[in-house]
Design a protein around this motif. Structure first.
Motif, PDB file in Angstrom:
ATOM      1  N   SER A  39      15.214 -52.111 -37.244  1.00  0.00           N
ATOM      2  CA  SER A  39      15.308 -52.631 -35.882  1.00  0.00           C
ATOM      3  C   SER A  39      14.243 -51.958 -35.026  1.00  0.00           C
ATOM      4  O   SER A  39      13.789 -50.849 -35.346  1.00  0.00           O
ATOM      5  CB  SER A  39      16.697 -52.382 -35.289  1.00  0.00           C
ATOM      6  N   PRO A  40      13.829 -52.585 -33.932  1.00  0.00           N
ATOM      7  CA  PRO A  40      12.835 -51.956 -33.054  1.00  0.00           C
ATOM      8  C   PRO A  40      13.303 -50.629 -32.473  1.00  0.00           C
ATOM      9  O   PRO A  40      12.473 -49.750 -32.189  1.00  0.00           O
ATOM     10  CB  PRO A  40      12.633 -53.010 -31.956  1.00  0.00           C
ATOM     11  N   CYS A  41      14.594 -50.466 -32.281  1.00  0.00           N
ATOM     12  CA  CYS A  41      15.103 -49.215 -31.701  1.00  0.00           C
ATOM     13  C   CYS A  41      14.807 -48.014 -32.590  1.00  0.00           C
ATOM     14  O   CYS A  41      14.706 -46.881 -32.095  1.00  0.00           O
ATOM     15  CB  CYS A  41      16.606 -49.325 -31.454  1.00  0.00           C
ATOM     16  N   GLU A  42      14.655 -48.222 -33.888  1.00  0.00           N
ATOM     17  CA  GLU A  42      14.337 -47.114 -34.785  1.00  0.00           C
ATOM     18  C   GLU A  42      12.942 -46.555 -34.530  1.00  0.00           C
ATOM     19  O   GLU A  42      12.645 -45.427 -34.925  1.00  0.00           O
ATOM     20  CB  GLU A  42      14.448 -47.576 -36.241  1.00  0.00           C
ATOM     21  N   LEU A  43      12.102 -47.327 -33.872  1.00  0.00           N
ATOM     22  CA  LEU A  43      10.745 -46.868 -33.589  1.00  0.00           C
ATOM     23  C   LEU A  43      10.728 -45.765 -32.541  1.00  0.00           C
ATOM     24  O   LEU A  43       9.719 -45.070 -32.393  1.00  0.00           O
ATOM     25  CB  LEU A  43       9.887 -48.046 -33.113  1.00  0.00           C
ATOM     26  N   ARG A  44      11.820 -45.600 -31.809  1.00  0.00           N
ATOM     27  CA  ARG A  44      11.900 -44.548 -30.796  1.00  0.00           C
ATOM     28  C   ARG A  44      12.154 -43.168 -31.407  1.00  0.00           C
ATOM     29  O   ARG A  44      11.907 -42.154 -30.768  1.00  0.00           O
ATOM     30  CB  ARG A  44      13.038 -44.850 -29.816  1.00  0.00           C
TER      31      ARG A  44
END
Length: 272
Positions: free
Chosen positions: A95-100
């Protein structure tokens, strides 16, 4: 004169042959009956940090991103292994949130990158911006720039990337993918699935900048046209191109076009 018996002769010969050998000292009885002393396991075990860098990298390669980071917080030696770019040849995000998160390292050793988001929220992201409600805009605003910003970092830090897989990334634009094609000249595989904002500009960039590409997928990208796909097939016949349902989907339209269609339909209903 009495002859010497054969047995006595053999014994004397044996004694003469063994006279030069050292005498064997018998083992004391107390040593024979003594119990062996137990050996401490800790004295035989090797500490993890005593392994060389190559072995530690191999062990770390079996761990996921979170486990690698947790282990790296235990000591300086393992932190050095975590920061070694050779450990990070493959990255996969769900998910994009893992990029944080700070549980991965971007570097020149990265070869394979995948950001695949399979969620019901992808449907909201793929709605045309002018058609979204206030709630939907607020929902998208929390993550709409995550993948785009991450790809910009990849362009600057990962020049040796050979495979890029983006799925469900509804907010990335042609500009983001074109930058990757221009920066990562060794890219051989490009997969774009359900990325609603992709247009024929990406296909044109494949022709102009994707010199190393051998496989391109643009599945379920509704703004890709049949003309753009045919242009790639004509100019880059060596590239294996897949476009499942992309050119068959209804493309985006501008708000004013929707307004004209709606007004024309209203007039037709009034005068019919």
């Amino acid at each position: 004169m009495d002859r010497e018996s054969p047995c006595a002769s053999h014994i004397s010969i044996f004694d003469h042959a063994c006279s030069g050998l050292p005498k064997i000292t018998p083992i004391p009885h107390d040593l024979i009956c003594a119990r062996p002393q137990p050996v401490s396991i800790s004295s035989l075990a090797m500490h993890l940090t005593e392994l060389d860098q190559e072995c530690l990298l191999h062990l770390f390669s079996y761990l996921d991103k979170d486990s690698r980071r947790s282990l790296s917080l235990t000591c300086v030696r393992l932190r050095q292994v975590f920061l070694d770019p050779q450990l990070w040849t493959l990255l996969h995000f769900m998910s994009p949130c893992e990029l944080r998160r700070d549980n991965f390292i971007l570097g020149s050793s990265l070869r394979y990158l995948a950001v695949c988001w399979h969620s019901s929220r992808v449907k909201v992201c793929n709605i045309e911006d002018w058609m979204k409600t206030t709630f939907q805009r607020d929902l998208c605003r929390k993550h709409e720039s995550l993948v785009s910003d991450f790809l910009e970092r990849v362009c600057h830090m990962c020049p040796n990337l050979v495979s890029l897989n983006l799925s469900g990334c509804g907010h990335i634009t042609d500009h983001n993918v074109i930058n990757v094609l221009q920066s990562c000249r060794r890219l051989r595989s490009l997969s774009l699935e359900n990325c609603a904002r992709m247009t024929d500009s990406v296909l044109q960039a494949v022709v102009n900048h994707g010199n190393s590409l051998t496989e391109v997928r643009v599945d379920f990208c509704r703004n890709v046209t049949q003309a753009g796909l045919q242009d790639v097939r004509d100019k880059r016949p060596e590239v294996h191109l897949s476009a499942l349902h992309s050119a068959d989907m209804i493309p985006d339209s501008k708000p004013e076009e929707k307004t004209r269609i709606r007004r024309a339909l209203q007039k037709f209903l009034i005068f019919s």
